[in-house]
Scaffold this motif. Structure first.
Motif, PDB file in Angstrom:
ATOM      1  N   UNK A  72     -14.004 -13.174   4.680  1.00 22.54           N
ATOM      2  CA  UNK A  72     -13.748 -14.600   4.526  1.00 22.54           C
ATOM      3  C   UNK A  72     -15.013 -15.354   4.118  1.00 22.54           C
ATOM      4  N   UNK A  73     -16.148 -14.936   4.682  1.00 18.63           N
ATOM      5  CA  UNK A  73     -17.397 -15.636   4.368  1.00 18.63           C
ATOM      6  C   UNK A  73     -17.816 -15.426   2.912  1.00 18.63           C
ATOM      7  N   UNK A  74     -17.654 -14.195   2.405  1.00 23.05           N
ATOM      8  CA  UNK A  74     -18.043 -13.914   1.021  1.00 23.05           C
ATOM      9  C   UNK A  74     -17.137 -14.631   0.027  1.00 23.05           C
ATOM     10  N   UNK A  75     -15.835 -14.582   0.262  1.00 21.75           N
ATOM     11  CA  UNK A  75     -14.898 -15.229  -0.654  1.00 21.75           C
ATOM     12  C   UNK A  75     -15.062 -16.746  -0.639  1.00 21.75           C
ATOM     13  N   UNK A  76     -15.331 -17.309   0.532  1.00 20.12           N
ATOM     14  CA  UNK A  76     -15.564 -18.754   0.594  1.00 20.12           C
ATOM     15  C   UNK A  76     -16.889 -19.123  -0.057  1.00 20.12           C
ATOM     16  N   UNK A  77     -17.878 -18.222   0.021  1.00 17.65           N
ATOM     17  CA  UNK A  77     -19.147 -18.458  -0.656  1.00 17.65           C
ATOM     18  C   UNK A  77     -18.954 -18.512  -2.171  1.00 17.65           C
ATOM     19  N   UNK A  78     -18.101 -17.638  -2.702  1.00 22.06           N
ATOM     20  CA  UNK A  78     -17.808 -17.662  -4.140  1.00 22.06           C
ATOM     21  C   UNK A  78     -17.193 -18.994  -4.531  1.00 22.06           C
ATOM     22  N   UNK A  79     -16.263 -19.483  -3.713  1.00 22.18           N
ATOM     23  CA  UNK A  79     -15.625 -20.768  -4.009  1.00 22.18           C
ATOM     24  C   UNK A  79     -16.643 -21.901  -3.994  1.00 22.18           C
ATOM     25  N   UNK A  80     -17.601 -21.865  -3.059  1.00 20.81           N
ATOM     26  CA  UNK A  80     -18.639 -22.890  -3.028  1.00 20.81           C
ATOM     27  C   UNK A  80     -19.527 -22.814  -4.266  1.00 20.81           C
ATOM     28  N   UNK A  81     -19.830 -21.608  -4.694  1.00 22.20           N
ATOM     29  CA  UNK A  81     -20.725 -21.443  -5.842  1.00 22.20           C
ATOM     30  C   UNK A  81     -20.097 -21.919  -7.146  1.00 22.20           C
ATOM     31  N   UNK A  82     -18.781 -21.827  -7.260  1.00 20.09           N
ATOM     32  CA  UNK A  82     -18.124 -22.186  -8.529  1.00 20.09           C
ATOM     33  C   UNK A  82     -17.587 -23.617  -8.514  1.00 20.09           C
ATOM     34  N   UNK A  83     -17.862 -24.363  -7.457  1.00 18.38           N
ATOM     35  CA  UNK A  83     -17.334 -25.725  -7.380  1.00 18.38           C
ATOM     36  C   UNK A  83     -17.811 -26.576  -8.547  1.00 18.38           C
ATOM     37  N   UNK A 201     -12.826 -22.838   8.467  1.00 20.30           N
ATOM     38  CA  UNK A 201     -11.381 -22.637   8.596  1.00 20.30           C
ATOM     39  C   UNK A 201     -11.113 -21.141   8.619  1.00 20.30           C
ATOM     40  N   UNK A 202     -10.749 -20.626   9.779  1.00 16.01           N
ATOM     41  CA  UNK A 202     -10.419 -19.204   9.900  1.00 16.01           C
ATOM     42  C   UNK A 202     -11.570 -18.281   9.581  1.00 16.01           C
ATOM     43  N   UNK A 203     -12.775 -18.669   9.935  1.00 16.50           N
ATOM     44  CA  UNK A 203     -13.946 -17.845   9.667  1.00 16.50           C
ATOM     45  C   UNK A 203     -14.530 -18.037   8.285  1.00 16.50           C
TER      46      UNK A 203
END
Length: 325
Positions: A72-83, A201-203
């Motif tokens: 969850x942390x890695x996938x959310x990090x990708x979303x933050x990077x591509x914002x 949210x959920x880790x």
């Protein structure tokens, strides 16, 4: 004068022949399509599914290669990077929809961000004046691109390549190559950092800027698909001559498109300040190429007339997945 030719067959002869014809209704055997044919038809009708499928396959592939990728942390990090890339890709999408291109989006973003940051930290101007100033600067730069494309009749590639170098020179002159420091922003303009606020949210850690990206995508999608302006933009990109004959004011539409792209870039500047926590005059130098890549992967035609806002956002995520993986 010759005698009239007597027909060899009468009408009753044709009727008799017609009565003997087969009266069965034509029928066709059912064509059982294979899975490949069905999948091809589904992807043709739903082009946004292609980048979604690429994301799924890429995540699965990198999840097998790297043990900690599918977390969850890695996938959310990708979303933050591509914002930020996703926001700029939306601006790029509406420009490419008109069969144009904008290479100056990165420079517009940085100048708008530096205006917001320097006005608040160095000149003590309130954020509620500095933010509109930055948004206005971005809109003005986009409008300049639109005016050069429409009034000077210069191809968009040449126009935005030229303004890219002009805006880059302006940002170095305006900033003196000095960055806006995070301590100064936190002390004098915390409102500029609002889009960097994180939520768990959920880790998974999400930032407010990611939700801003989703909201912006919905707004622009609505404008393109549910308004007369959006239909005019698509018509101009598809066939400008036909659009002109239909009464569409092409120059006004193109100027509004480039101005809106500049405004979106300026909004992306505000999000970028919150995402990074500071701003440098040499930041986001590759965002133009990343945005074009995202738009093309997302299914928007470089020749205009067809675009997908959702596809562009998914294309930005694809760029982030491959950069992280």
């Amino acid at each position: 004068m010759s005698d009239p030719v007597t027909p060899t067959k009468t009408i009753s002869d044709f009727e008799a022949t017609l009565n003997q014809a087969d009266t069965a209704v034509a029928s066709f055997e059912k064509d059982d399509k294979t899975f490949v044919h069905r999948a091809r038809g589904f992807l043709r009708e739903n082009p946004t599914a292609i980048p979604a499928l690429i994301i799924l396959l890429a995540v699965l592939a990198f999840g097998v290669i790297a043990d900690n990728f599918m977390t969850a942390s890695t996938l959310s990090l990708i979303l933050k990077q591509v914002t930020v890339v996703g926001i700029i890709a939306i601006a790029q999408t509406i420009v490419i929809l008109t069969a144009g291109i904008d290479l100056s989006v990165g420079a517009m973003l940085v100048i708008s961000a530096m205006v917001m940051g320097r006005l608040t930290t160095l000149q003590d101007i309130p954020f509620y004046l500095a933010i509109p100033a930055g948004l206005a600067i971005g809109t003005l730069m986009g409008m300049i691109n639109g005016l050069l494309v429409t009034k000077a009749r210069i191809p968009p590639l040449i126009v935005t390549l030229g303004t890219l170098y002009i805006f880059n020179a302006l940002k170095l002159w305006y900033t003196g190559s000095e960055s806006v420091r995070p301590t100064a922003l936190a002390e004098k303009a915390p409102e500029l950092l609002v889009f960097g606020k994180a939520f768990n949210i959920g880790g998974a850690n999400f930032i407010l800027g990611s939700f801003a990206l989703i909201a912006l995508a919905f707004i622009v999608w609505f404008m393109l698909t549910r308004t007369a302006w959006g239909r005019h933009v698509t018509a101009v990109g598809d066939d400008p001559d036909a659009a002109m004959l239909s009464g569409v004011q092409i120059d006004k539409i193109l100027i509004s498109v480039y101005a809106l792209a500049g405004l979106i870039c300026a909004f992306g500047a505000w999000v970028a300040i919150g995402r990074v926590g500071s701003m440098s005059p040499i930041a986001f130098e590759t965002v133009a190429l990343d945005s074009i890549t995202a738009v093309v992967i997302g299914g928007t035609s470089l020749f205009g007339g067809r675009a997908s806002i959702v596809g562009s956002v998914l294309g930005a995520i694809i760029v982030g997945v491959f950069n992280t993986g």
